[in-house]
Scaffold this motif. Structure first.
Motif, short mmCIF file in Angstrom:
data_model
loop_
_atom_site.label_atom_id
_atom_site.label_comp_id
_atom_site.label_asym_id
_atom_site.label_seq_id
_atom_site.Cartn_x
_atom_site.Cartn_y
_atom_site.Cartn_z
N ALA A 37 20.72 75.07 103.95
CA ALA A 37 20.29 74.55 102.64
C ALA A 37 20.11 73.04 102.68
CB ALA A 37 21.32 74.93 101.58
N ASN A 38 20.73 72.38 103.66
CA ASN A 38 20.60 70.92 103.80
C ASN A 38 19.64 70.52 104.91
OD1 ASN A 38 22.35 69.08 102.05
ND2 ASN A 38 23.77 70.76 102.52
N LEU A 39 19.26 71.48 105.75
CA LEU A 39 18.54 71.17 106.99
C LEU A 39 17.27 70.31 106.83
CD1 LEU A 39 18.49 71.48 110.03
CD2 LEU A 39 17.37 73.71 109.76
N PRO A 40 16.43 70.54 105.79
CA PRO A 40 15.21 69.72 105.71
C PRO A 40 15.47 68.21 105.67
CG PRO A 40 14.99 71.63 104.29
CD PRO A 40 16.42 71.62 104.77
N ASP A 41 16.64 67.81 105.14
CA ASP A 41 16.93 66.37 105.08
C ASP A 41 17.31 65.78 106.44
OD1 ASP A 41 16.23 66.04 102.49
OD2 ASP A 41 18.25 66.12 101.67
N ALA A 42 17.29 66.62 107.49
CA ALA A 42 17.48 66.09 108.85
C ALA A 42 16.31 65.17 109.18
CB ALA A 42 17.55 67.24 109.86
N ASP A 43 15.24 65.20 108.36
CA ASP A 43 14.10 64.31 108.62
C ASP A 43 14.43 62.84 108.31
OD1 ASP A 43 13.97 64.26 105.86
OD2 ASP A 43 11.99 65.17 105.70
N PHE A 44 15.65 62.58 107.80
CA PHE A 44 16.11 61.19 107.67
C PHE A 44 16.49 60.61 109.04
CE2 PHE A 44 17.26 61.85 103.05
CZ PHE A 44 16.58 60.76 102.56
N LEU A 45 16.95 61.50 109.95
CA LEU A 45 17.58 61.03 111.20
C LEU A 45 16.69 60.16 112.08
CD1 LEU A 45 19.73 64.17 112.11
CD2 LEU A 45 20.48 62.04 111.03
N PRO A 46 15.44 60.60 112.40
CA PRO A 46 14.62 59.72 113.26
C PRO A 46 14.39 58.36 112.61
CG PRO A 46 13.33 61.62 112.49
CD PRO A 46 14.75 61.86 112.09
N GLY A 47 14.21 58.33 111.29
CA GLY A 47 14.00 57.07 110.58
C GLY A 47 15.24 56.19 110.62
N ILE A 48 16.41 56.81 110.48
CA ILE A 48 17.67 56.05 110.53
C ILE A 48 17.80 55.37 111.89
CG2 ILE A 48 20.20 56.31 110.66
CD1 ILE A 48 19.98 58.33 108.36
N ILE A 49 17.45 56.11 112.95
CA ILE A 49 17.53 55.56 114.31
C ILE A 49 16.56 54.38 114.46
CG2 ILE A 49 17.07 56.08 116.76
CD1 ILE A 49 18.05 58.99 116.05
N LEU A 50 15.39 54.49 113.81
CA LEU A 50 14.37 53.44 113.93
C LEU A 50 14.57 52.29 112.93
CD1 LEU A 50 11.24 55.72 114.45
CD2 LEU A 50 12.36 54.30 116.17
N GLY A 51 15.63 52.41 112.08
CA GLY A 51 15.92 51.32 111.15
C GLY A 51 15.29 51.48 109.78
N GLN A 52 14.46 52.53 109.58
CA GLN A 52 13.84 52.77 108.27
C GLN A 52 14.05 54.23 107.87
OE1 GLN A 52 9.70 51.20 107.92
NE2 GLN A 52 10.03 50.53 110.02
N PRO A 53 15.17 54.53 107.21
CA PRO A 53 15.55 55.93 106.94
C PRO A 53 14.47 56.76 106.25
CG PRO A 53 17.30 54.43 106.31
CD PRO A 53 16.13 53.57 106.67
N ASN A 54 13.64 56.12 105.40
CA ASN A 54 12.67 56.90 104.61
C ASN A 54 11.36 57.18 105.36
OD1 ASN A 54 14.46 56.88 102.42
ND2 ASN A 54 13.73 54.84 101.82
N LEU A 55 11.28 56.69 106.61
CA LEU A 55 10.02 56.74 107.36
C LEU A 55 9.41 58.13 107.45
CD1 LEU A 55 8.27 54.64 108.78
CD2 LEU A 55 9.47 55.16 110.91
N TYR A 56 10.23 59.14 107.78
CA TYR A 56 9.71 60.50 107.95
C TYR A 56 10.19 61.44 106.85
CZ TYR A 56 8.65 58.68 112.56
OH TYR A 56 8.17 57.91 113.58
N HIS A 57 10.95 60.90 105.88
CA HIS A 57 11.52 61.76 104.84
C HIS A 57 10.42 62.28 103.93
CE1 HIS A 57 14.37 63.54 102.22
NE2 HIS A 57 14.08 62.76 101.19
N HIS A 58 10.58 63.55 103.52
CA HIS A 58 9.57 64.25 102.71
C HIS A 58 8.22 64.31 103.43
CE1 HIS A 58 11.48 64.59 98.44
NE2 HIS A 58 12.11 65.26 99.36
#
Ligand SMILES: [Zn+2]
Length: 184
Positions: A37-58
């Motif tokens: 139920a939380n898995l889609p928000d894993a798309d924050f992770l690559p952005g967090i690593i790159l310094g911009q958490p919202n980069l790939y979110h949604h």
């Protein structure tokens, strides 16, 4: 986007429909529902690593295409564990999609608004005309992303999620309890 607490409550409500559906261990089973139920928000992770958490979110991880791909991979995993492919894949699709449904009904003030819900069929973004959940205020930088989540606005959002989705969970538990009584 509702907070992880909201998605977790939706996952728990799904878990109540068929307890022990994925795993015999009750905790493992409940954990898996909440994880999906939380898995889609894993798309924050690559952005967090790159310094911009919202980069790939949604992005495309919040879409029917992603739900189908995860359902196929999950169904295959359970098939290898001698379980029925289609029923497991369908359940994974539905629980993953519960996340998309909640996000669809949330305010979004960051363009592009909503999610590419029907990707890969169309790249169009979709959002409900009358959202139910409050938007989450968060930092666009990784260094204060997690601390930025703790504010009064998000607390109000969490309260609303708790009432709506906690209520849904209670309703599902009550129906399940009543149905059980009828069988015995
Ligand atoms: Zn989301």
């Amino acid at each position: 986007m509702p907070l992880p607490i909201g998605h977790a409550l939706a996952g728990l409500a799904c878990a109540q429909v068929r307890p022990g559906f994925f795993f015999r261990s009750r905790w493992q089973d409940v954990f898996f529902f909440v994880f999906l139920a939380n898995l889609p928000d894993a798309d924050f992770l690559p952005g967090i690593i790159l310094g911009q958490p919202n980069l790939y979110h949604h992005g495309i991880f919040h879409s029917m295409g992603a739900a189908l791909a995860i359902a196929a991979a999950g169904g295959w995993f359970f098939y290898l564990k001698k379980q029925h492919f289609w029923s497991r894949a369908a359940a994974i699709f539905l629980v993953f999609s519960s996340h998309l449904l909640l996000d669809f009904f949330a305010w979004d003030f960051v363009a592009p608004y909503g999610m590419p819900l029907l990707w890969p069929f169309t790249n169009r973004y979709f959002i409900a005309a009358h959202p139910v959940f409050i938007n989450i205020v968060r930092s666009g930088r990784s260094d204060d992303f997690f601390t930025s989540l703790f504010n009064g606005h998000n607390l109000t959002a969490a309260g609303r999620e708790f009432i709506i989705l906690g209520g849904t969970l209670l309703a599902v538990m009550t129906v399940r309890h009543l149905l059980k009584k009828e069988v015995h």
